[in-house]
Design an enzyme around this catalytic site. Structure first.
Site, mmCIF file in Angstrom:
data_model
loop_
_atom_site.group_PDB
_atom_site.id
_atom_site.type_symbol
_atom_site.label_atom_id
_atom_site.label_comp_id
_atom_site.label_asym_id
_atom_site.label_seq_id
_atom_site.Cartn_x
_atom_site.Cartn_y
_atom_site.Cartn_z
ATOM 1 N N LEU A 13 0.824 -1.199 0.000
ATOM 2 C CA LEU A 13 0.000 0.000 0.000
ATOM 3 C C LEU A 13 0.863 1.255 0.000
ATOM 4 C CD1 LEU A 13 -2.584 1.738 0.528
ATOM 5 C CD2 LEU A 13 -2.262 1.227 2.966
ATOM 6 N N SER A 14 0.504 2.234 -0.839
ATOM 7 C CA SER A 14 1.129 3.559 -0.825
ATOM 8 C C SER A 14 2.638 3.433 -1.048
ATOM 9 C CB SER A 14 0.788 4.259 0.491
ATOM 10 O OG SER A 14 1.179 5.607 0.475
ATOM 11 N N ALA A 15 3.468 3.843 -0.077
ATOM 12 C CA ALA A 15 4.912 3.654 -0.230
ATOM 13 C C ALA A 15 5.241 2.179 -0.396
ATOM 14 C CB ALA A 15 5.654 4.233 0.969
ATOM 15 N N GLY A 44 3.273 0.193 -1.940
ATOM 16 C CA GLY A 44 2.927 -0.048 -3.344
ATOM 17 C C GLY A 44 4.035 0.404 -4.268
#
Length: 331
Positions: free
Chosen positions: A156-158, A160
Protein backbone atom coordinates in the site's frame (compact mmCIF):
# COMPACT_ATOMS: atom_id res chain seq x y z
CA UNK A 1 -13.45 -51.22 45.73
CA UNK A 2 -16.53 -51.93 43.57
CA UNK A 3 -17.44 -48.20 43.40
CA UNK A 4 -13.88 -47.29 42.48
CA UNK A 5 -13.80 -49.91 39.71
CA UNK A 6 -17.11 -48.69 38.30
CA UNK A 7 -15.86 -45.11 38.27
CA UNK A 8 -12.69 -46.24 36.53
CA UNK A 9 -14.69 -48.08 33.86
CA UNK A 10 -16.93 -45.03 33.39
CA UNK A 11 -13.88 -42.81 32.93
CA UNK A 12 -12.43 -45.19 30.32
CA UNK A 13 -15.73 -45.28 28.42
CA UNK A 14 -15.92 -41.47 28.47
CA UNK A 15 -12.38 -41.24 27.07
CA UNK A 16 -13.19 -43.74 24.30
CA UNK A 17 -16.35 -41.82 23.40
CA UNK A 18 -14.43 -38.54 23.21
CA UNK A 19 -11.90 -40.10 20.84
CA UNK A 20 -14.68 -41.51 18.65
CA UNK A 21 -16.48 -38.14 18.55
CA UNK A 22 -13.28 -36.37 17.56
CA UNK A 23 -12.59 -38.91 14.83
CA UNK A 24 -16.11 -38.61 13.43
CA UNK A 25 -15.90 -34.82 13.46
CA UNK A 26 -12.61 -34.90 11.59
CA UNK A 27 -14.00 -37.36 9.06
CA UNK A 28 -16.90 -35.06 8.19
CA UNK A 29 -15.06 -31.74 8.12
CA UNK A 30 -15.25 -30.10 4.68
CA UNK A 31 -11.99 -30.10 2.69
CA UNK A 32 -11.85 -26.26 2.73
CA UNK A 33 -11.61 -26.06 6.53
CA UNK A 34 -9.04 -23.41 7.46
CA UNK A 35 -5.67 -24.42 8.82
CA UNK A 36 -4.81 -23.60 12.39
CA UNK A 37 -3.80 -20.02 12.95
CA UNK A 38 -0.17 -19.13 13.38
CA UNK A 39 1.39 -16.04 14.90
CA UNK A 40 3.26 -13.11 13.42
CA UNK A 41 6.88 -13.48 14.46
CA UNK A 42 10.00 -11.40 13.93
CA UNK A 43 12.90 -13.05 12.10
CA UNK A 44 16.49 -11.90 12.52
CA UNK A 45 19.66 -12.87 10.68
CA UNK A 46 17.95 -13.15 7.29
CA UNK A 47 20.92 -11.69 5.41
CA UNK A 48 23.25 -8.72 5.26
CA UNK A 49 20.14 -6.47 5.29
CA UNK A 50 21.68 -3.45 3.53
CA UNK A 51 18.39 -1.53 3.84
CA UNK A 52 18.27 -1.97 7.63
CA UNK A 53 14.67 -3.23 7.57
CA UNK A 54 12.92 -5.59 9.97
CA UNK A 55 11.46 -8.93 8.91
CA UNK A 56 8.21 -10.35 10.21
CA UNK A 57 6.33 -13.34 8.90
CA UNK A 58 3.15 -15.31 9.30
CA UNK A 59 3.11 -19.08 8.75
CA UNK A 60 -0.11 -21.02 9.38
CA UNK A 61 0.37 -23.94 11.74
CA UNK A 62 1.02 -27.17 9.87
CA UNK A 63 1.67 -25.46 6.54
CA UNK A 64 2.90 -28.14 4.09
CA UNK A 65 5.91 -27.70 1.85
CA UNK A 66 5.60 -26.34 -1.66
CA UNK A 67 3.12 -23.59 -0.81
CA UNK A 68 3.19 -19.99 -2.14
CA UNK A 69 4.66 -16.91 -0.44
CA UNK A 70 3.14 -13.41 -0.38
CA UNK A 71 5.30 -10.42 0.55
CA UNK A 72 3.08 -7.61 1.88
CA UNK A 73 4.53 -4.12 2.40
CA UNK A 74 2.79 -1.64 4.71
CA UNK A 75 2.16 2.03 3.98
CA UNK A 76 3.48 5.16 5.67
CA UNK A 77 2.71 5.52 9.41
CA UNK A 78 1.70 1.84 9.49
CA UNK A 79 3.58 -1.16 10.85
CA UNK A 80 4.11 -4.65 9.50
CA UNK A 81 2.07 -6.57 12.08
CA UNK A 82 -1.06 -4.42 11.82
CA UNK A 83 -0.93 -4.27 8.05
CA UNK A 84 -0.67 -8.05 7.81
CA UNK A 85 -3.85 -8.57 9.82
CA UNK A 86 -5.89 -5.50 8.84
CA UNK A 87 -5.38 -6.04 5.10
CA UNK A 88 -6.70 -9.59 5.39
CA UNK A 89 -3.52 -11.37 4.32
CA UNK A 90 -3.08 -13.43 7.49
CA UNK A 91 -6.72 -14.56 7.38
CA UNK A 92 -6.33 -15.68 3.77
CA UNK A 93 -3.06 -17.44 4.60
CA UNK A 94 -4.97 -19.60 7.08
CA UNK A 95 -7.85 -20.12 4.67
CA UNK A 96 -5.85 -20.98 1.56
CA UNK A 97 -2.53 -22.23 2.87
CA UNK A 98 0.40 -19.94 2.12
CA UNK A 99 2.87 -17.90 4.15
CA UNK A 100 3.26 -14.14 4.40
CA UNK A 101 6.42 -12.05 4.68
CA UNK A 102 5.83 -8.66 6.30
CA UNK A 103 8.80 -6.30 5.86
CA UNK A 104 8.92 -3.53 8.42
CA UNK A 105 10.28 -0.02 7.94
CA UNK A 106 11.90 1.87 10.82
CA UNK A 107 11.86 5.53 11.81
CA UNK A 108 15.66 5.47 11.59
CA UNK A 109 15.28 4.98 7.82
CA UNK A 110 12.22 7.17 7.32
CA UNK A 111 10.57 9.31 9.98
CA UNK A 112 7.11 8.46 8.65
CA UNK A 113 7.97 4.75 8.30
CA UNK A 114 7.56 4.94 4.52
CA UNK A 115 9.54 2.52 2.39
CA UNK A 116 12.00 4.59 0.35
CA UNK A 117 10.60 3.84 -3.12
CA UNK A 118 12.08 7.14 -4.36
CA UNK A 119 15.70 6.76 -3.22
CA UNK A 120 18.09 5.53 -5.95
CA UNK A 121 20.14 3.57 -3.42
CA UNK A 122 17.07 1.67 -2.19
CA UNK A 123 15.45 0.71 -5.49
CA UNK A 124 18.30 -0.91 -7.42
CA UNK A 125 18.85 -4.65 -7.67
CA UNK A 126 21.29 -5.76 -4.98
CA UNK A 127 21.11 -2.52 -3.02
CA UNK A 128 19.39 -0.98 -0.01
CA UNK A 129 15.83 -1.75 0.95
CA UNK A 130 15.11 -3.68 -2.24
CA UNK A 131 17.93 -6.10 -1.46
CA UNK A 132 16.70 -6.48 2.13
CA UNK A 133 13.22 -7.46 0.96
CA UNK A 134 14.75 -9.91 -1.50
CA UNK A 135 16.79 -11.47 1.32
CA UNK A 136 13.65 -11.84 3.45
CA UNK A 137 11.93 -13.56 0.54
CA UNK A 138 14.82 -15.97 0.07
CA UNK A 139 14.84 -16.80 3.78
CA UNK A 140 11.12 -17.50 3.73
CA UNK A 141 11.35 -19.74 0.67
CA UNK A 142 14.08 -21.76 2.38
CA UNK A 143 12.48 -21.96 5.80
CA UNK A 144 9.05 -23.04 4.54
CA UNK A 145 10.28 -25.05 1.53
CA UNK A 146 7.97 -22.88 -0.54
CA UNK A 147 7.36 -23.07 -4.27
CA UNK A 148 9.81 -20.52 -5.73
CA UNK A 149 7.63 -20.16 -8.80
CA UNK A 150 4.67 -18.92 -6.72
CA UNK A 151 6.06 -15.89 -4.92
CA UNK A 152 4.13 -12.60 -5.05
CA UNK A 153 4.56 -9.07 -3.75
CA UNK A 154 2.05 -6.37 -2.84
CA UNK A 155 1.84 -3.20 -0.82
CA UNK A 156 0.00 0.00 0.00
CA UNK A 157 1.13 3.56 -0.82
CA UNK A 158 4.91 3.65 -0.23
CA UNK A 159 4.63 -0.13 0.06
CA UNK A 160 2.93 -0.05 -3.34
CA UNK A 161 5.82 2.00 -4.70
CA UNK A 162 8.22 -0.58 -3.28
CA UNK A 163 6.10 -3.34 -4.84
CA UNK A 164 6.82 -1.86 -8.28
CA UNK A 165 10.50 -1.70 -7.27
CA UNK A 166 10.59 -5.40 -6.42
CA UNK A 167 8.80 -6.31 -9.66
CA UNK A 168 11.32 -4.31 -11.69
CA UNK A 169 14.52 -5.19 -9.82
CA UNK A 170 13.65 -8.86 -9.20
CA UNK A 171 11.37 -10.11 -12.00
CA UNK A 172 13.10 -13.47 -11.61
CA UNK A 173 11.71 -13.77 -8.06
CA UNK A 174 8.13 -12.43 -8.13
CA UNK A 175 5.48 -13.87 -10.42
CA UNK A 176 3.01 -11.08 -9.77
CA UNK A 177 2.65 -7.74 -8.04
CA UNK A 178 -0.31 -5.94 -6.49
CA UNK A 179 0.15 -2.17 -6.26
CA UNK A 180 -2.39 -0.48 -3.98
CA UNK A 181 -2.40 3.33 -4.28
CA UNK A 182 1.23 3.17 -5.38
CA UNK A 183 3.60 4.52 -8.00
CA UNK A 184 5.36 3.34 -11.18
CA UNK A 185 8.96 2.25 -10.98
CA UNK A 186 11.33 5.21 -11.37
CA UNK A 187 8.52 7.76 -11.05
CA UNK A 188 10.40 10.05 -8.66
CA UNK A 189 13.32 10.22 -11.06
CA UNK A 190 11.06 10.75 -14.07
CA UNK A 191 9.11 13.54 -12.34
CA UNK A 192 12.14 15.09 -10.65
CA UNK A 193 10.59 14.71 -7.20
CA UNK A 194 8.57 12.10 -5.29
CA UNK A 195 5.94 14.72 -4.49
CA UNK A 196 5.51 15.73 -8.14
CA UNK A 197 5.15 12.04 -8.93
CA UNK A 198 2.52 11.56 -6.23
CA UNK A 199 0.46 14.68 -6.83
CA UNK A 200 0.92 15.34 -10.56
CA UNK A 201 2.58 12.34 -12.21
CA UNK A 202 5.46 12.20 -14.66
CA UNK A 203 5.37 12.88 -18.39
CA UNK A 204 6.65 9.69 -20.02
CA UNK A 205 5.65 7.65 -23.03
CA UNK A 206 4.80 3.99 -22.41
CA UNK A 207 8.16 3.01 -23.92
CA UNK A 208 10.02 5.43 -21.65
CA UNK A 209 8.21 3.98 -18.67
CA UNK A 210 9.07 0.48 -19.85
CA UNK A 211 12.72 1.40 -20.34
CA UNK A 212 12.96 2.33 -16.67
CA UNK A 213 11.89 -1.19 -15.73
CA UNK A 214 14.16 -2.85 -18.28
CA UNK A 215 17.12 -0.82 -16.96
CA UNK A 216 16.55 -2.22 -13.46
CA UNK A 217 17.81 -5.66 -14.53
CA UNK A 218 19.79 -5.24 -17.75
CA UNK A 219 19.84 -8.27 -19.99
CA UNK A 220 16.93 -10.03 -18.29
CA UNK A 221 15.05 -12.21 -20.78
CA UNK A 222 12.70 -14.17 -18.53
CA UNK A 223 8.98 -13.63 -17.87
CA UNK A 224 7.85 -10.39 -16.26
CA UNK A 225 5.49 -10.25 -13.27
CA UNK A 226 1.80 -9.68 -13.88
CA UNK A 227 0.53 -6.34 -12.53
CA UNK A 228 -2.66 -5.61 -10.60
CA UNK A 229 -3.49 -2.08 -9.42
CA UNK A 230 -6.10 -0.82 -6.94
CA UNK A 231 -6.65 2.94 -6.89
CA UNK A 232 -9.23 5.22 -5.30
CA UNK A 233 -10.69 7.89 -7.55
CA UNK A 234 -10.77 10.33 -4.58
CA UNK A 235 -7.17 9.68 -3.55
CA UNK A 236 -5.47 13.06 -3.13
CA UNK A 237 -2.22 11.62 -1.73
CA UNK A 238 -1.34 9.44 -4.71
CA UNK A 239 -3.31 10.74 -7.67
CA UNK A 240 -5.09 8.26 -9.98
CA UNK A 241 -2.78 9.24 -12.87
CA UNK A 242 -0.26 6.93 -11.23
CA UNK A 243 -2.47 3.92 -11.92
CA UNK A 244 -2.60 4.93 -15.58
CA UNK A 245 1.18 5.29 -15.66
CA UNK A 246 1.65 1.89 -14.02
CA UNK A 247 -0.48 0.36 -16.78
CA UNK A 248 1.52 2.20 -19.45
CA UNK A 249 4.76 0.98 -17.89
CA UNK A 250 3.92 -2.69 -17.47
CA UNK A 251 1.93 -3.21 -20.66
CA UNK A 252 4.97 -1.88 -22.52
CA UNK A 253 7.26 -4.23 -20.61
CA UNK A 254 5.02 -7.13 -21.61
CA UNK A 255 4.84 -5.99 -25.24
CA UNK A 256 1.14 -5.18 -25.00
CA UNK A 257 -0.77 -2.09 -26.07
CA UNK A 258 -2.47 0.26 -23.66
CA UNK A 259 -6.05 -0.55 -24.64
CA UNK A 260 -8.06 -2.68 -22.23
CA UNK A 261 -9.08 -6.03 -23.69
CA UNK A 262 -11.92 -6.54 -21.21
CA UNK A 263 -13.95 -4.21 -19.03
CA UNK A 264 -16.51 -5.09 -16.39
CA UNK A 265 -17.47 -4.19 -12.85
CA UNK A 266 -16.47 -5.90 -9.61
CA UNK A 267 -18.43 -5.01 -6.48
CA UNK A 268 -19.75 -2.10 -8.52
CA UNK A 269 -16.31 -0.74 -9.42
CA UNK A 270 -14.74 -0.51 -12.90
CA UNK A 271 -12.33 -3.37 -13.59
CA UNK A 272 -10.14 -3.61 -16.70
CA UNK A 273 -7.85 -6.32 -18.03
CA UNK A 274 -4.96 -5.92 -20.49
CA UNK A 275 -3.59 -8.83 -22.52
CA UNK A 276 -0.30 -9.40 -24.29
CA UNK A 277 -0.22 -10.27 -28.02
CA UNK A 278 -0.75 -13.95 -27.21
CA UNK A 279 -3.94 -13.13 -25.33
CA UNK A 280 -2.53 -13.77 -21.86
CA UNK A 281 -3.59 -11.22 -19.19
CA UNK A 282 -0.62 -9.15 -18.02
CA UNK A 283 -2.25 -6.24 -16.17
CA UNK A 284 -5.55 -5.42 -14.50
CA UNK A 285 -6.93 -2.41 -12.68
CA UNK A 286 -9.61 -1.76 -10.09
CA UNK A 287 -10.76 1.86 -9.97
CA UNK A 288 -12.50 2.26 -6.60
CA UNK A 289 -15.05 5.02 -7.10
CA UNK A 290 -15.05 7.57 -4.28
CA UNK A 291 -12.30 5.89 -2.25
CA UNK A 292 -9.53 8.00 -0.74
CA UNK A 293 -5.99 6.89 0.07
CA UNK A 294 -5.93 3.41 1.52
CA UNK A 295 -6.20 -0.36 1.26
CA UNK A 296 -9.61 -1.64 0.12
CA UNK A 297 -11.13 -4.22 2.46
CA UNK A 298 -14.51 -5.89 2.94
CA UNK A 299 -14.90 -6.94 6.58
CA UNK A 300 -17.21 -9.87 7.28
CA UNK A 301 -17.45 -13.63 7.16
CA UNK A 302 -18.47 -14.31 3.56
CA UNK A 303 -16.27 -16.21 1.12
CA UNK A 304 -15.06 -13.05 -0.65
CA UNK A 305 -14.68 -10.94 2.48
CA UNK A 306 -11.54 -10.11 4.43
CA UNK A 307 -9.79 -7.30 6.25
CA UNK A 308 -10.53 -4.94 9.12
CA UNK A 309 -11.14 -1.22 8.68
CA UNK A 310 -8.53 1.08 10.25
CA UNK A 311 -6.52 4.16 9.37
CA UNK A 312 -5.74 3.89 5.63
CA UNK A 313 -7.53 0.52 5.55
CA UNK A 314 -10.92 1.35 4.06
CA UNK A 315 -14.14 -0.66 4.04
CA UNK A 316 -15.41 -0.33 0.47
CA UNK A 317 -17.03 -3.78 0.18
CA UNK A 318 -14.10 -5.10 -1.87
CA UNK A 319 -11.10 -6.84 -0.34
CA UNK A 320 -7.99 -6.22 -2.42
CA UNK A 321 -6.15 -9.13 -0.80
CA UNK A 322 -8.91 -11.57 -1.78
CA UNK A 323 -8.95 -10.28 -5.36
CA UNK A 324 -5.17 -10.57 -5.62
CA UNK A 325 -5.22 -14.05 -4.16
CA UNK A 326 -7.76 -15.15 -6.75
CA UNK A 327 -5.76 -13.57 -9.57
CA UNK A 328 -2.62 -15.38 -8.37
CA UNK A 329 -4.38 -18.72 -7.95
CA UNK A 330 -3.84 -18.86 -4.18
CA UNK A 331 -7.41 -19.93 -3.47
Amino acid sequence: MTTHAAAHRTGRLRAVLLVLIAALAAAFLPPTTARAAGTIEEVTGFGSNPGALKMYRYVPAGLPQGRPVVVALHGCTQNARDYGTQSGWTTLADRWGFSVVLPGQTTANNISQCFDWFQPGDIARGQGEAASVRQMTARQITDTAADPGRVYVTGLSAGGGMTAVMMAAYPDVYAGGGVVAGLPYGCAQAAGSPYVCMYVGATQTPHQWGDRVRAAYPGYTGPWPKLTVFQGTADYTVKPVNMDDLVRQWTDVHGADQTADASDTVAGFPHRTYNDPSGAPVAETYSITGMGHGQPVAPGTGATRCGTAAAYVLDVNLCAAWRLGQSWGLG
